[in-house]
Motif scaffolding. Structure first.
Motif, short mmCIF file in Angstrom:
data_model
loop_
_atom_site.label_atom_id
_atom_site.label_comp_id
_atom_site.label_asym_id
_atom_site.label_seq_id
_atom_site.Cartn_x
_atom_site.Cartn_y
_atom_site.Cartn_z
N MET A 24 29.47 -33.49 83.64
CA MET A 24 30.31 -32.64 84.48
C MET A 24 31.59 -32.22 83.76
O MET A 24 32.10 -31.12 83.97
CB MET A 24 30.64 -33.37 85.79
N ARG A 28 29.86 -26.45 82.57
CA ARG A 28 30.21 -25.83 83.85
C ARG A 28 29.04 -25.84 84.83
O ARG A 28 29.23 -25.99 86.05
CB ARG A 28 30.70 -24.40 83.63
N VAL A 29 27.81 -25.66 84.33
CA VAL A 29 26.65 -25.65 85.22
C VAL A 29 26.40 -27.05 85.78
O VAL A 29 26.14 -27.22 86.98
CB VAL A 29 25.41 -25.11 84.49
N ARG A 31 28.61 -29.27 86.21
CA ARG A 31 29.70 -29.54 87.14
C ARG A 31 29.36 -29.03 88.54
O ARG A 31 29.79 -29.61 89.54
CB ARG A 31 30.97 -28.86 86.62
N ARG A 32 28.55 -27.96 88.61
CA ARG A 32 28.11 -27.44 89.91
C ARG A 32 26.87 -28.15 90.43
O ARG A 32 26.78 -28.46 91.63
CB ARG A 32 27.82 -25.93 89.77
N LEU A 33 25.90 -28.41 89.54
CA LEU A 33 24.60 -28.93 89.97
C LEU A 33 24.66 -30.39 90.42
O LEU A 33 24.08 -30.75 91.45
CB LEU A 33 23.57 -28.81 88.84
N GLU A 36 25.42 -31.49 93.95
CA GLU A 36 24.52 -30.97 94.97
C GLU A 36 23.44 -31.97 95.36
O GLU A 36 22.84 -31.87 96.43
CB GLU A 36 23.85 -29.68 94.49
N CYS A 174 20.14 -20.48 85.13
CA CYS A 174 21.48 -21.06 85.29
C CYS A 174 22.49 -20.57 84.26
O CYS A 174 23.70 -20.55 84.54
CB CYS A 174 21.39 -22.58 85.22
N TYR A 203 18.49 -32.47 85.94
CA TYR A 203 19.23 -31.64 86.90
C TYR A 203 18.82 -30.16 86.84
O TYR A 203 18.83 -29.47 87.86
CB TYR A 203 20.74 -31.81 86.71
N SER A 207 17.37 -27.90 89.97
CA SER A 207 17.85 -26.57 90.37
C SER A 207 16.69 -25.67 90.76
O SER A 207 16.88 -24.70 91.50
CB SER A 207 18.65 -25.93 89.24
#
Length: 215
Positions: A24, A28-29, A31-33, A36, A174, A203, A207
């Protein structure tokens, strides 16, 4: 840095939370995934032979079809172990719904375990590529299957399955707005995940499908 290897065990790998924190911070991806999917983790079944046998049974058929064949195989031989499979010839194994080729693959796998031509007790000490070399010598097991075994049985933290279609599709969506990605671009994206590329890959799979991948 992550250890080169992890002792195979049932359950989730001990390094997961550390890996998620570093991913994370680095990507950046991720950090979002990662937030979730809550407490979901990669899981191991904990049995080397059955993990490999399941991978052979499931080749090129749906998850539900593979489970049906597996259950019929269990009904035929009992616990799916090398010595029990070798009581049956390939023709007999086909009664479980296996193709002739898969029946032969399972027989070869069982023979190699029974004759100790593979070394599962040593795998936790061996580097990834040495294990892959040993596994791809078994009929019906290619590099992708060996990489899934490294991730899901041995729980190696830094496996990058370049030939995995889901990984390629997920990275395309992504990171590249759905455009096709080359192997070099895939490697470049995943370089930010080191030494936790197995976790990053998991991860990316999530997605695409909210149901955790298991082998």
């Amino acid at each position: 840095m992550a250890p080169r290897s992890s002792q195979p065990a049932t359950g989730a790998p001990a390094y997961w939370d550390e890996a998620c924190g570093e991913l994370m911070r680095a990507d950046r991806v991720m950090r979002r995934l990662i937030p979730e999917y809550g407490k979901a983790r990669l899981q191991s079944r904990g049995d080397a032979f059955q993990t490999l046998a399941r991978s052979i049974v499931g080749q090129q058929i749906s998850v539900s079809a593979a489970q049906s064949v597996w259950e019929r195989l269990q009904a035929l031989v009992g616990a799916v172990r090398p010595e029990r499979l070798l009581v049956h010839d390939a023709q007999s194994l086909r009664q479980a719904g296996l193709s002739q080729r898969k029946a032969e693959y399972l027989t070869d796998l069982a023979t190699r375990f029974e004759q100790r031509l593979v070394h599962p007790r040593q795998w936790h000490e061996m580097p990834d590529e040495a294990i892959i070399e040993e596994l791809v010598a078994i009929r019906g097991i290619g590099r992708w299957t060996a990489e899934m075994f490294l991730m899901f049985h041995l729980m190696r933290p830094d496996v990058l399955p370049l030939d995995d279609l889901g990984l390629r599709k997920g990275i395309s969506q992504c990171y590249f707005s759905g455009e096709a990605v080359s192997r070099s671009e895939l490697r470049e994206v995943a370089s930010a995940w080191e030494p936790w590329r197995s976790v990053g890959t998991w991860y990316i799979w999530r997605s695409l499908d909210p149901i955790p991948v298991e082998y």
